[in-house]
Design an enzyme around this catalytic site. Structure first.
Site: not given
Length: 249
Positions: A14, A140, A153, A156-157
């Protein structure tokens, strides 16, 4: 980046794979970290070494094992003799609806997206200081604009984004620390995402970008290369590579 060494986590596939290829083409020696994708990692390293002998190495580590992080850095330095750059790319991603979040999800998402980059950068810091190197964290766009259904998520980002700025302070003036935040680049490998975001929903996301098309992993890789090669006066910053999506989210 000729003669420099870069360690990239989650580099077997990826976006990480594209970053590894981009930096290798720029002349860097590349350490391809992987957790489980051994065959894919070895194939990539084989391709790089065929193009330029002795220029790539693959190393396995579970980033949730704090003890493995220092070993990962030391193995990279032992092999190439130096470490100039670190890309914290590896990331878990899956839905965590509020009310169903458990310790396992916390350990995985916070561990891979926040804890591992912190302790890996800490382990690499002496070598990066010596080389006057740089760190790029892959965050992100949803670190700042959360995605419904993915609170853990996104948090955390967000932590990783804050860590980027904090580490830029801590490691200055020898080491620059920046982040690249992808938008719609590659759709996640996540069954819940596939269920929640069908083709029509994905088309709406892309249509909401100013450029009206999805990006590619190469867009992220080129941004990382820019921060390493062409941005000597940039630190503590985040580049949103999102086709303008965050401009009017």
């Amino acid at each position: 980046m000729i003669g420099k060494t870069v360690l990239i986590t989650g580099a077997a596939k990826r976006v990480g794979r594209s970053i590894a290829r981009e930096l290798h083409e720029a002349g860097a020696n590349v350490v391809v970290h992987y957790r489980a994708a051994a065959d894919t990692a070895r194939l990539l390293v084989g391709e790089m070494n065929a193009a330029r002998a002795g220029s790539a190495l693959c190393l396995q580590a579970d980033l949730l094992d704090r003890g493995a992080l220092s070993a990962l850095v030391e193995q990279a330095v032992a092999h190439f003799g130096r470490l100039d750059a670190l890309v914290n790319n590896a990331s878990s991603f899956f839905a965590t609806p509020l009310g169903a979040i458990d310790e396992a999800a916390w350990t995985d998402l916070v561990g891979s997206n926040f804890k591992a980059p912190l302790f890996l950068t800490q382990a690499a810091a002496p070598h990066l200081r010596q080389a006057r190197g740089a760190v790029v964290n892959i965050t992100d766009i949803h670190a700042e604009r959360p995605l419904a259904g993915y609170p853990l998520y996104c948090a955390a980002k967000a932590g990783l984004l804050g860590l980027t700025r904090a580490l830029a302070v801590e490691l200055a003036p020898e080491v620059r620390v920046n982040a690249v935040a992808p938008g719609p680049i590659l759709w996640p490998d996540d069954a819940a995402f596939d269920e929640a975001f069908d083709e029509a929903a994905r088309a709406r996301i892309v249509d909401h970008t100013l450029l009206k098309h999805a990006g590619s992993p190469q867009d992220i890789a080129r941004a990382v290369r820019f921060l390493f090669n062409d941005a000597p006066y940039v630190t503590g910053q985040v580049i949103n590579v999102d086709g303008g999506r965050t401009t009017h989210l």
